[in-house]
Motif scaffolding. Structure first.
Motif, mmCIF file in Angstrom:
data_model
loop_
_atom_site.group_PDB
_atom_site.id
_atom_site.type_symbol
_atom_site.label_atom_id
_atom_site.label_comp_id
_atom_site.label_asym_id
_atom_site.label_seq_id
_atom_site.Cartn_x
_atom_site.Cartn_y
_atom_site.Cartn_z
ATOM 1 N N LEU A 123 42.482 43.277 39.117
ATOM 2 C CA LEU A 123 43.055 42.112 38.199
ATOM 3 C C LEU A 123 41.907 40.977 38.407
ATOM 4 C CD1 LEU A 123 45.997 43.609 39.274
ATOM 5 C CD2 LEU A 123 46.764 41.475 39.289
ATOM 6 N N CYS A 124 42.081 39.910 37.351
ATOM 7 C CA CYS A 124 40.925 38.991 37.282
ATOM 8 C C CYS A 124 41.237 38.091 38.188
ATOM 9 C CB CYS A 124 41.475 38.326 35.840
ATOM 10 S SG CYS A 124 42.880 37.404 35.725
ATOM 11 N N CYS A 125 41.804 38.100 39.183
ATOM 12 C CA CYS A 125 42.029 37.415 40.224
ATOM 13 C C CYS A 125 41.314 38.003 41.460
ATOM 14 C CB CYS A 125 43.489 36.950 40.803
ATOM 15 S SG CYS A 125 44.403 38.230 40.933
ATOM 16 N N GLY A 126 41.171 39.168 41.319
ATOM 17 C CA GLY A 126 40.386 40.110 42.223
ATOM 18 C C GLY A 126 41.361 40.891 43.062
ATOM 19 N N HIS A 127 42.766 40.861 43.068
ATOM 20 C CA HIS A 127 43.541 41.813 43.600
ATOM 21 C C HIS A 127 43.591 43.067 42.814
ATOM 22 C CE1 HIS A 127 44.719 37.794 45.562
ATOM 23 N NE2 HIS A 127 44.845 38.525 46.743
ATOM 24 N N VAL A 128 44.190 44.140 43.566
ATOM 25 C CA VAL A 128 44.091 45.494 43.039
ATOM 26 C C VAL A 128 45.404 46.191 43.036
ATOM 27 C CG1 VAL A 128 43.089 47.783 42.993
ATOM 28 C CG2 VAL A 128 41.577 45.684 43.655
ATOM 29 N N GLN A 140 50.436 51.821 37.092
ATOM 30 C CA GLN A 140 52.064 51.771 36.619
ATOM 31 C C GLN A 140 52.573 50.519 36.869
ATOM 32 O OE1 GLN A 140 53.516 55.332 38.417
ATOM 33 N NE2 GLN A 140 52.525 56.788 36.956
ATOM 34 N N SER A 141 52.283 49.895 38.289
ATOM 35 C CA SER A 141 52.663 48.692 38.603
ATOM 36 C C SER A 141 52.424 47.654 37.557
ATOM 37 C CB SER A 141 52.257 48.306 40.102
ATOM 38 O OG SER A 141 52.320 49.299 41.068
ATOM 39 N N ILE A 142 51.268 47.658 37.038
ATOM 40 C CA ILE A 142 50.827 46.556 36.164
ATOM 41 C C ILE A 142 51.485 46.718 34.848
ATOM 42 C CG2 ILE A 142 48.988 45.664 34.702
ATOM 43 C CD1 ILE A 142 46.845 46.262 36.934
ATOM 44 N N ASN A 143 51.696 48.133 34.341
ATOM 45 C CA ASN A 143 52.574 48.191 33.238
ATOM 46 C C ASN A 143 54.115 47.962 33.404
ATOM 47 O OD1 ASN A 143 50.395 49.371 31.809
ATOM 48 N ND2 ASN A 143 50.900 51.436 32.437
ATOM 49 N N ARG A 144 54.460 47.963 34.352
ATOM 50 C CA ARG A 144 55.983 47.504 34.802
ATOM 51 C C ARG A 144 56.293 46.188 34.674
ATOM 52 N NH1 ARG A 144 56.418 52.155 38.170
ATOM 53 N NH2 ARG A 144 55.767 50.871 39.858
ATOM 54 N N MET A 145 54.990 45.487 35.343
ATOM 55 C CA MET A 145 55.118 43.989 35.184
ATOM 56 C C MET A 145 54.765 43.105 34.222
ATOM 57 S SD MET A 145 54.050 43.022 39.395
ATOM 58 C CE MET A 145 52.372 43.985 39.187
ATOM 59 N N SER A 146 53.976 43.765 33.225
ATOM 60 C CA SER A 146 53.637 43.177 32.023
ATOM 61 C C SER A 146 54.632 43.825 30.968
ATOM 62 C CB SER A 146 52.051 43.657 31.847
ATOM 63 O OG SER A 146 51.837 44.875 31.617
ATOM 64 N N LYS A 147 55.423 44.637 31.193
ATOM 65 C CA LYS A 147 56.241 45.246 29.996
ATOM 66 C C LYS A 147 55.127 45.915 29.018
ATOM 67 C CE LYS A 147 60.177 43.403 31.649
ATOM 68 N NZ LYS A 147 61.188 44.241 32.010
ATOM 69 N N ASN A 148 54.250 47.119 29.738
ATOM 70 C CA ASN A 148 53.158 47.679 29.004
ATOM 71 C C ASN A 148 52.640 47.063 28.154
ATOM 72 O OD1 ASN A 148 54.303 50.244 30.242
ATOM 73 N ND2 ASN A 148 55.847 50.227 28.286
ATOM 74 N N GLY A 149 52.107 45.708 28.778
ATOM 75 C CA GLY A 149 50.943 44.681 28.277
ATOM 76 C C GLY A 149 51.577 43.893 27.123
ATOM 77 N N ILE A 154 48.068 36.638 34.997
ATOM 78 C CA ILE A 154 47.299 37.863 34.648
ATOM 79 C C ILE A 154 47.598 38.293 33.282
ATOM 80 C CG2 ILE A 154 46.584 40.200 35.343
ATOM 81 C CD1 ILE A 154 46.130 37.942 37.364
ATOM 82 N N ASP A 155 46.489 38.603 32.492
ATOM 83 C CA ASP A 155 46.562 39.209 31.306
ATOM 84 C C ASP A 155 46.450 40.654 31.634
ATOM 85 O OD1 ASP A 155 46.370 40.259 28.769
ATOM 86 O OD2 ASP A 155 45.039 38.854 27.921
ATOM 87 N N ALA A 156 47.353 41.657 31.197
ATOM 88 C CA ALA A 156 47.060 43.025 31.471
ATOM 89 C C ALA A 156 45.907 43.455 30.898
ATOM 90 C CB ALA A 156 48.418 43.740 31.358
ATOM 91 N N SER A 157 45.460 43.235 29.659
ATOM 92 C CA SER A 157 44.391 43.695 28.974
ATOM 93 C C SER A 157 42.790 43.457 29.503
ATOM 94 C CB SER A 157 44.490 42.941 27.431
ATOM 95 O OG SER A 157 44.241 41.874 27.449
ATOM 96 N N GLN A 158 43.029 42.481 30.582
ATOM 97 C CA GLN A 158 41.761 42.044 31.085
ATOM 98 C C GLN A 158 41.580 42.699 32.417
ATOM 99 O OE1 GLN A 158 41.665 37.822 31.561
ATOM 100 N NE2 GLN A 158 41.498 37.578 29.398
ATOM 101 N N CYS A 159 42.475 43.628 32.786
ATOM 102 C CA CYS A 159 42.422 44.499 33.917
ATOM 103 C C CYS A 159 41.409 45.504 33.854
ATOM 104 C CB CYS A 159 43.826 45.030 34.473
ATOM 105 S SG CYS A 159 44.986 43.624 34.878
ATOM 106 N N ARG A 160 40.678 45.914 34.824
ATOM 107 C CA ARG A 160 39.596 46.841 34.804
ATOM 108 C C ARG A 160 40.030 48.037 35.668
ATOM 109 N NH1 ARG A 160 39.405 44.900 30.659
ATOM 110 N NH2 ARG A 160 37.937 43.994 29.465
ATOM 111 N N GLN A 161 39.755 49.226 35.384
ATOM 112 C CA GLN A 161 39.833 50.604 36.350
ATOM 113 C C GLN A 161 38.907 50.181 37.289
ATOM 114 O OE1 GLN A 161 40.797 54.235 34.512
ATOM 115 N NE2 GLN A 161 39.961 55.245 36.478
ATOM 116 N N LEU A 162 39.124 50.579 38.525
ATOM 117 C CA LEU A 162 38.258 50.835 39.770
ATOM 118 C C LEU A 162 37.870 52.226 40.032
ATOM 119 C CD1 LEU A 162 39.330 48.014 42.253
ATOM 120 C CD2 LEU A 162 37.408 48.008 40.659
ATOM 121 N N TYR A 163 36.685 52.850 40.264
ATOM 122 C CA TYR A 163 36.533 54.000 40.741
ATOM 123 C C TYR A 163 35.832 54.057 41.920
ATOM 124 C CZ TYR A 163 36.688 54.886 35.819
ATOM 125 O OH TYR A 163 37.032 54.763 34.240
ATOM 126 N N PHE A 164 36.453 54.894 43.107
ATOM 127 C CA PHE A 164 36.117 54.958 44.219
ATOM 128 C C PHE A 164 35.015 56.183 44.360
ATOM 129 C CE2 PHE A 164 40.094 53.020 44.710
ATOM 130 C CZ PHE A 164 39.865 52.172 45.717
#
Length: 382
Positions: free
Chosen positions: A341-346, A350-359, A372-382
């Protein structure tokens, strides 16, 4: 937990066996003393050696003592306790070590050629070259390329274990650049061991010359310590540098050479087959327990994309980071990756989609008051 249950049951049997043995020995020893006492009394010279009444009295007393000891009852009680423990142990084994593991694995089609190569590589990686050759011959597989590589490694290790550093030093020198890229200090360790061998022969000047030629100056003061140890030459065991005499240094060198040699081959220093079997033995009991509870859902088990229950493995089997969504408590998957998320939390996608009503709208981060704007969330890779 299952292993502990079996161990506890075994310990109970072992304890009862020791008690039974001790009780039996104690009873036999006591009977032996009483019989020997009676025999000595009968054989003891008296003024009336042929008095049958005296002998009869001694035998009668012995019989009475044996009846008081009641050896049969004591031995029977001890053996009964042991038999109870023994009869329970197979039941614990049967309950805990379920031999029918077919419930807990899927029917997966394997490429036999690949499986054969893995098994052959396991034998060669363990130094079991005769068994590996026999396996390759019986399966009709082409000779594994791993054989010659591992053969060279084991020849080096064999020499190193008998304190012959020549082959190891030659290999390290020929692969010096690769070892340096891997940030390995193996070459330094091997030269240090050779330096110490020279110094232990009380050839301090030869050791100094060897160090000047082969050992570079390291910032970790390794060379300084080696040089200082020469001041105690002949009494190194009584010096602050007594650790240089420890066989552990050779053991560490063997392990480091094995690790670096396998790394340069692109192989794991730990046998992949051994790791797989060991990890599977930890995962199997909870999966068996789950499948015993879900007997009628075998088909569902065969089609699951994710394990139905959490399976905890020891740290040595944890090779990759796993993200668990703090909202749903589910592990991330390819179709549900972790998102920053833009605030730094991860959170998981699916959780983001539910809370943002699919963006379609912004939402508040569950861990801070940020919008939080869902469109600004970025995928993390481990």
């Amino acid at each position: 937990m299952e292993v502990k249950t079996v161990k506890d049951a075994f310990d109970r049997v072992a304890k009862k066996q020791k008690l039974s043995c001790s009780k039996t020995q104690e009873t036999v020893d006591r009977l032996s003393r009483e019989i020997e006492k009676a025999l000595n009394a009968i054989q003891e010279p008296t003024t009336d050696t042929d008095n049958p009444l005296l002998h009869k009295s001694l035998v009668s007393d012995l019989k009475k003592t044996v009846q008081e000891i009641a050896p049969s009852n004591q031995l029977e009680a001890a053996h009964k306790e042991l038999n109870v423990a023994l009869s329970k142990y197979p039941k614990v084994l049967e309950k805990t070590l379920n031999s029918d593991i077919s419930k807990a694995y899927r029917n997966v089609e394997f490429d036999l050629h690949t499986v054969h190569q893995i098994i052959a590589s396991f034998f060669y990686g363990q130094g079991l070259f005769d068994i590996g050759d026999c396996f390759i011959s019986e399966t009709g597989e082409p000779e594994s390329s791993a054989r010659e590589s591992f053969m060279e490694m084991y020849l080096i290790l064999k020499a190193l274990k008998r304190r012959d550093l020549g082959p190891a030093l030659n290999w390290a020198a020929s692969n010096s650049d690769k070892l340096e890229q891997a940030n390995s200090d193996l070459e330094m360790k091997l030269h240090s061991l050779h330096f110490l061998k020279i110094a232990q022969d009380k050839k301090s000047l030869d050791a100094v010359n060897y160090a000047r030629k082969h050992i570079p100056i390291y910032s970790d003061r390794g060379l300084q310590k080696l040089m200082c140890s020469l001041l105690w030459n002949g009494n190194l065991d009584k010096s602050p540098y007594a650790g240089f005499l420890s066989p552990t240094l050779w053991t560490k060198a063997v392990k480091e050479l094995t690790r670096q040699y396998c790394n340069l081959l692109g192989e794991s220093p730990e046998s992949p087959l051994s790791v797989t079997v060991a990890a599977g033995s930890q995962a199997l009991p909870p999966l068996l327990k789950y499948m015993n509870l879900m007997v009628n859902k075998k088909q569902e088990w065969q089609t699951m994309e994710q394990l139905p229950i959490p399976v905890e493995l020891s740290e040595e089997f944890q090779f990759h980071s796993v993200f668990v969504c703090p909202v749903t408590k589910e592990q991330s998957r390819e179709d549900n990756p972790p998102m920053r998320l833009c605030c730094g939390h991860v959170l998981c996608k699916q959780s983001i989609n539910r809370m943002s009503k699919n963006g379609s709208k912004s939402f508040k981060c569950p861990y801070c008051p940020s919008d939080i704007d869902a469109s600004q969330c970025r995928q993390l890779y481990f």
